[in-house]
Design a protein around this motif. Structure first.
Motif, PDB file in Angstrom:
ATOM      1  N   ARG A   4       0.873  -1.275  -0.019  1.00  0.00           N
ATOM      2  CA  ARG A   4       0.024   0.118  -0.060  1.00  0.00           C
ATOM      3  C   ARG A   4       0.844   1.306  -0.027  1.00  0.00           C
ATOM      4  NH1 ARG A   4      -2.879  -0.982   5.871  1.00  0.00           N
ATOM      5  NH2 ARG A   4      -1.134  -0.683   7.177  1.00  0.00           N
ATOM      6  N   MET A   5       1.960   1.138   0.614  1.00  0.00           N
ATOM      7  CA  MET A   5       3.009   2.503   0.533  1.00  0.00           C
ATOM      8  C   MET A   5       3.306   2.578  -0.785  1.00  0.00           C
ATOM      9  SD  MET A   5       3.208   3.982   3.468  1.00  0.00           S
ATOM     10  CE  MET A   5       4.610   4.765   3.942  1.00  0.00           C
ATOM     11  N   LEU A   6       3.806   1.476  -1.617  1.00  0.00           N
ATOM     12  CA  LEU A   6       4.050   1.623  -3.311  1.00  0.00           C
ATOM     13  C   LEU A   6       2.928   2.224  -3.824  1.00  0.00           C
ATOM     14  CD1 LEU A   6       6.114   1.177  -5.240  1.00  0.00           C
ATOM     15  CD2 LEU A   6       5.241  -1.260  -5.580  1.00  0.00           C
ATOM     16  N   ALA A   7       1.691   1.753  -3.572  1.00  0.00           N
ATOM     17  CA  ALA A   7       0.680   2.189  -4.208  1.00  0.00           C
ATOM     18  C   ALA A   7       0.631   3.802  -4.035  1.00  0.00           C
ATOM     19  CB  ALA A   7      -0.572   1.564  -3.868  1.00  0.00           C
ATOM     20  N   LEU A   8       0.681   4.335  -2.970  1.00  0.00           N
ATOM     21  CA  LEU A   8       0.433   5.674  -2.489  1.00  0.00           C
ATOM     22  C   LEU A   8       1.568   6.358  -3.123  1.00  0.00           C
ATOM     23  CD1 LEU A   8      -0.972   7.838  -1.118  1.00  0.00           C
ATOM     24  CD2 LEU A   8       0.431   7.506   1.029  1.00  0.00           C
ATOM     25  N   ALA A   9       2.890   5.939  -3.157  1.00  0.00           N
ATOM     26  CA  ALA A   9       3.886   6.321  -3.654  1.00  0.00           C
ATOM     27  C   ALA A   9       3.653   6.654  -5.195  1.00  0.00           C
ATOM     28  CB  ALA A   9       5.270   5.790  -3.498  1.00  0.00           C
ATOM     29  N   GLN A  10       3.415   5.685  -5.944  1.00  0.00           N
ATOM     30  CA  GLN A  10       3.037   5.888  -7.221  1.00  0.00           C
ATOM     31  C   GLN A  10       2.203   6.697  -7.643  1.00  0.00           C
ATOM     32  OE1 GLN A  10       1.963   1.588  -8.034  1.00  0.00           O
ATOM     33  NE2 GLN A  10       3.952   1.236  -8.918  1.00  0.00           N
ATOM     34  N   ALA A  11       0.906   6.919  -6.952  1.00  0.00           N
ATOM     35  CA  ALA A  11       0.018   7.771  -7.290  1.00  0.00           C
ATOM     36  C   ALA A  11       0.503   9.228  -6.933  1.00  0.00           C
ATOM     37  CB  ALA A  11      -1.305   7.717  -6.256  1.00  0.00           C
ATOM     38  N   TRP A  12       1.202   9.486  -5.791  1.00  0.00           N
ATOM     39  CA  TRP A  12       1.992  10.898  -5.568  1.00  0.00           C
ATOM     40  C   TRP A  12       2.920  11.118  -6.763  1.00  0.00           C
ATOM     41  CZ3 TRP A  12       0.615  14.206  -1.847  1.00  0.00           C
ATOM     42  CH2 TRP A  12       1.598  15.215  -1.724  1.00  0.00           C
ATOM     43  N   ARG A  13       3.624  10.281  -7.314  1.00  0.00           N
ATOM     44  CA  ARG A  13       4.810  10.581  -8.302  1.00  0.00           C
ATOM     45  C   ARG A  13       3.860  10.941  -9.520  1.00  0.00           C
ATOM     46  NH1 ARG A  13       9.816  10.950  -9.045  1.00  0.00           N
ATOM     47  NH2 ARG A  13       9.828   9.522 -10.539  1.00  0.00           N
ATOM     48  N   ASP A  14       2.720  10.142  -9.651  1.00  0.00           N
ATOM     49  CA  ASP A  14       2.131  10.430 -11.191  1.00  0.00           C
ATOM     50  C   ASP A  14       1.572  11.801 -10.934  1.00  0.00           C
ATOM     51  OD1 ASP A  14       2.468   7.774 -11.986  1.00  0.00           O
ATOM     52  OD2 ASP A  14       0.613   6.948 -11.461  1.00  0.00           O
ATOM     53  N   ARG A  15       1.615  12.366 -10.093  1.00  0.00           N
ATOM     54  CA  ARG A  15       0.873  13.805  -9.974  1.00  0.00           C
ATOM     55  C   ARG A  15       2.005  14.917  -9.969  1.00  0.00           C
ATOM     56  NH1 ARG A  15      -4.910  14.570  -6.598  1.00  0.00           N
ATOM     57  NH2 ARG A  15      -6.034  12.633  -7.520  1.00  0.00           N
ATOM     58  N   GLY A  16       3.206  14.207  -9.982  1.00  0.00           N
ATOM     59  CA  GLY A  16       4.442  15.199 -10.206  1.00  0.00           C
ATOM     60  C   GLY A  16       5.311  15.374  -8.850  1.00  0.00           C
ATOM     61  N   GLY A  17       4.702  14.633  -7.804  1.00  0.00           N
ATOM     62  CA  GLY A  17       5.477  14.822  -6.503  1.00  0.00           C
ATOM     63  C   GLY A  17       6.742  13.913  -6.364  1.00  0.00           C
ATOM     64  N   GLN A  18       7.361  14.215  -5.201  1.00  0.00           N
ATOM     65  CA  GLN A  18       8.366  13.400  -4.987  1.00  0.00           C
ATOM     66  C   GLN A  18       8.260  12.561  -3.787  1.00  0.00           C
ATOM     67  OE1 GLN A  18      11.115  17.023  -4.740  1.00  0.00           O
ATOM     68  NE2 GLN A  18      12.360  15.747  -6.447  1.00  0.00           N
ATOM     69  N   VAL A  19       8.892  11.355  -3.685  1.00  0.00           N
ATOM     70  CA  VAL A  19       8.932  10.376  -2.581  1.00  0.00           C
ATOM     71  C   VAL A  19      10.041   9.963  -2.141  1.00  0.00           C
ATOM     72  CG1 VAL A  19       7.635   8.271  -1.982  1.00  0.00           C
ATOM     73  CG2 VAL A  19       6.586   9.673  -3.696  1.00  0.00           C
ATOM     74  N   THR A  20      10.103  10.239  -0.587  1.00  0.00           N
ATOM     75  CA  THR A  20      11.292   9.510  -0.247  1.00  0.00           C
ATOM     76  C   THR A  20      10.896   8.607   0.985  1.00  0.00           C
ATOM     77  OG1 THR A  20      12.490  11.454  -0.383  1.00  0.00           O
ATOM     78  CG2 THR A  20      13.352   9.956   1.263  1.00  0.00           C
ATOM     79  N   LEU A  21      11.381   7.366   0.971  1.00  0.00           N
ATOM     80  CA  LEU A  21      11.075   6.299   1.916  1.00  0.00           C
ATOM     81  C   LEU A  21      12.235   6.346   2.973  1.00  0.00           C
ATOM     82  CD1 LEU A  21       9.263   3.917   2.948  1.00  0.00           C
ATOM     83  CD2 LEU A  21      10.926   2.408   1.618  1.00  0.00           C
ATOM     84  N   ALA A  22      11.631   6.383   4.245  1.00  0.00           N
ATOM     85  CA  ALA A  22      12.740   6.570   5.305  1.00  0.00           C
ATOM     86  C   ALA A  22      12.428   5.181   6.236  1.00  0.00           C
ATOM     87  CB  ALA A  22      12.530   7.788   6.220  1.00  0.00           C
ATOM     88  N   SER A  23      13.521   4.216   6.164  1.00  0.00           N
ATOM     89  CA  SER A  23      13.469   3.004   6.773  1.00  0.00           C
ATOM     90  C   SER A  23      14.584   2.763   7.451  1.00  0.00           C
ATOM     91  CB  SER A  23      13.054   1.872   5.832  1.00  0.00           C
ATOM     92  OG  SER A  23      12.913   0.653   6.399  1.00  0.00           O
ATOM     93  N   ALA A  24      14.567   1.917   8.648  1.00  0.00           N
ATOM     94  CA  ALA A  24      15.742   1.287   9.172  1.00  0.00           C
ATOM     95  C   ALA A  24      16.305   0.273   8.449  1.00  0.00           C
ATOM     96  CB  ALA A  24      15.414   0.776  10.930  1.00  0.00           C
ATOM     97  N   ALA A  25      15.610  -0.504   7.840  1.00  0.00           N
ATOM     98  CA  ALA A  25      16.287  -1.554   6.979  1.00  0.00           C
ATOM     99  C   ALA A  25      15.016  -2.085   5.765  1.00  0.00           C
ATOM    100  CB  ALA A  25      16.667  -2.755   7.862  1.00  0.00           C
ATOM    101  N   LEU A  26      15.710  -2.373   4.811  1.00  0.00           N
ATOM    102  CA  LEU A  26      14.829  -2.764   3.816  1.00  0.00           C
ATOM    103  C   LEU A  26      15.476  -3.938   2.926  1.00  0.00           C
ATOM    104  CD1 LEU A  26      13.736   0.252   1.629  1.00  0.00           C
ATOM    105  CD2 LEU A  26      12.052  -1.248   3.181  1.00  0.00           C
ATOM    106  N   PRO A  27      14.559  -4.818   2.540  1.00  0.00           N
ATOM    107  CA  PRO A  27      15.346  -6.216   1.845  1.00  0.00           C
ATOM    108  C   PRO A  27      15.713  -5.552   0.449  1.00  0.00           C
ATOM    109  CG  PRO A  27      13.047  -6.849   2.724  1.00  0.00           C
ATOM    110  CD  PRO A  27      13.135  -5.355   3.046  1.00  0.00           C
ATOM    111  N   TYR A  28      16.839  -6.017  -0.190  1.00  0.00           N
ATOM    112  CA  TYR A  28      17.326  -5.693  -1.323  1.00  0.00           C
ATOM    113  C   TYR A  28      16.402  -5.457  -2.494  1.00  0.00           C
ATOM    114  CZ  TYR A  28      20.385  -5.317  -5.451  1.00  0.00           C
ATOM    115  OH  TYR A  28      20.898  -5.138  -6.395  1.00  0.00           O
ATOM    116  N   ALA A  29      15.512  -6.675  -2.671  1.00  0.00           N
ATOM    117  CA  ALA A  29      14.832  -6.741  -3.809  1.00  0.00           C
ATOM    118  C   ALA A  29      13.838  -5.455  -3.796  1.00  0.00           C
ATOM    119  CB  ALA A  29      13.840  -7.990  -3.759  1.00  0.00           C
ATOM    120  N   LEU A  30      13.308  -5.038  -2.365  1.00  0.00           N
ATOM    121  CA  LEU A  30      12.350  -4.253  -2.164  1.00  0.00           C
ATOM    122  C   LEU A  30      12.761  -2.881  -2.633  1.00  0.00           C
ATOM    123  CD1 LEU A  30       9.642  -3.100  -1.418  1.00  0.00           C
ATOM    124  CD2 LEU A  30      10.093  -3.212   1.107  1.00  0.00           C
TER     125      LEU A  30
END
Length: 323
Positions: A1-27
């Motif tokens: 759902r965070m990816l879906a929201l990020a995509q929708a915001w990007r489609d409107r010309g916005g910028q998205v930064t994900l802040a996280s302690a750790a992420l799997p490489y593939a993600l």
């Protein structure tokens, strides 16, 4: 759902930064391909140090909103972010906190209601229910698609989410073994974070070409369109299945899925098998077979599902909340 929201915001010309302690490489790789910047946080997730670090990052980036998704963001954490001037959207599932301090709360679950937050949400605006279900961009082209309802259904899609730590995928594949003799075809999707890939591959391999194993799939909509019936955990994948009108058999894999599974069954859009630990491979096979052999029931489930999720949840959220 965070990816879906990020995509929708990007489609409107916005910028998205994900802040996280750790992420799997593939993600992380997938997010970067979507144009999402990634910032690593050093503090313990959900701590006040994390709140301070996140607030400082939001200020440095000039972020319009901070979106929180997780079970460890306390009201004190939320208050700290807002004290630093951040506008805050909280993605919530359980409505079990004693209080909230966000500007907006999104609970996209089928059972979400205002009464769950009464007296505890302060001045937060509430965005509740499946009309706000966040679907990734890949589902947009399927909004006007009409599912064919084959009388002789035989295609089964299996998906247990990205991780499946309790390895329920293997149990479902074992259930499929009894159906292969009937000409059934199955696609088994194993998430990129699933630690049991090799075991699933071995069990599926015994069943021959009737069972295809897919790993790290990014275009789930096409596989959902292919299938006649799905077997899934009762998590966020359910909103995708409803949108695609795919009749489903669901398990409860974690406590936060229990009410979802129960409500899906009450609404007549899925068959709920209950807690995964209480379900046998034989029961799974019998339930799948019952759906495959009942075209009228599948059509009813499909129509009801598409009425619940229309694929415009991210659009609504952006229009009504994140201005």
């Amino acid at each position: 759902r965070m990816l879906a929201l990020a995509q929708a915001w990007r489609d409107r010309g916005g910028q998205v930064t994900l802040a996280s302690a750790a992420l799997p490489y593939a993600l992380a790789a997938r997010l970067r391909c979507e144009g999402v910047d990634i910032e690593s946080l050093n503090a313990t997730a959900g701590s006040m140090s994390d709140a301070a670090e996140t607030a400082a990052l939001a200020s440095r980036l000039g972020a319009s909103w901070v979106v929180l998704d997780g079970y460890h963001f306390s009201v004190a954490y939320q208050q700290r972010l807002r004290a630093e001037g951040a506008r805050l959207l909280l993605m919530d599932d359980l409505a079990d906190a004693p209080a909230y301090a966000a500007d907006a709360i999104l609970n996209q679950n089928i059972y979400a209601s205002e009464s769950m937050y009464q007296g505890r949400a302060g001045e937060a605006r509430l965005f509740l229910g499946t009309r706000y279900a966040l679907l990734r961009r890949e589902f947009t082209p399927w909004r006007d698609w009409e599912r064919p309802h084959r009388g002789s259904a035989r295609r089964v899609l299996v998906t247990m989410g990205g991780g499946d730590p309790d390895n329920q995928t293997v149990k479902v594949v074992q259930a499929l073994g009894g159906l292969a003799r009937r000409g059934m075809e199955a696609r088994v999707v194993v998430g990129s974070s699933n630690p049991h890939l090799e075991q699933v591959r071995q069990v599926a391999g015994v069943l021959g070409p009737s069972v295809s194993l897919l790993h790290g799939v990014s275009e789930m909509a096409e596989h959902m369109a292919w299938a006649d019936v799905a077997v899934s955990g009762a998590g966020t994948t359910c909103w995708e299945l409803l949108f695609m009108g795919l009749p489903s058999v669901v398990f409860t894999l974690a406590e936060n899925q229990r009410r979802i599974a129960e409500c899906l069954a009450e609404q007549g859009v899925a068959v709920n098998l209950g807690w995964y630990r209480d379900v046998s491979a034989e029961a799974i096979a019998e339930t799948i077979l019952g759906l495959l052999d009942d075209p009228a029931r599948r059509r009813g489930m499909s129509d009801a599902g598409r009425a619940l999720v229309d694929g415009r949840g991210a659009e609504r959220l952006l229009n009504e909340a994140l201005q």
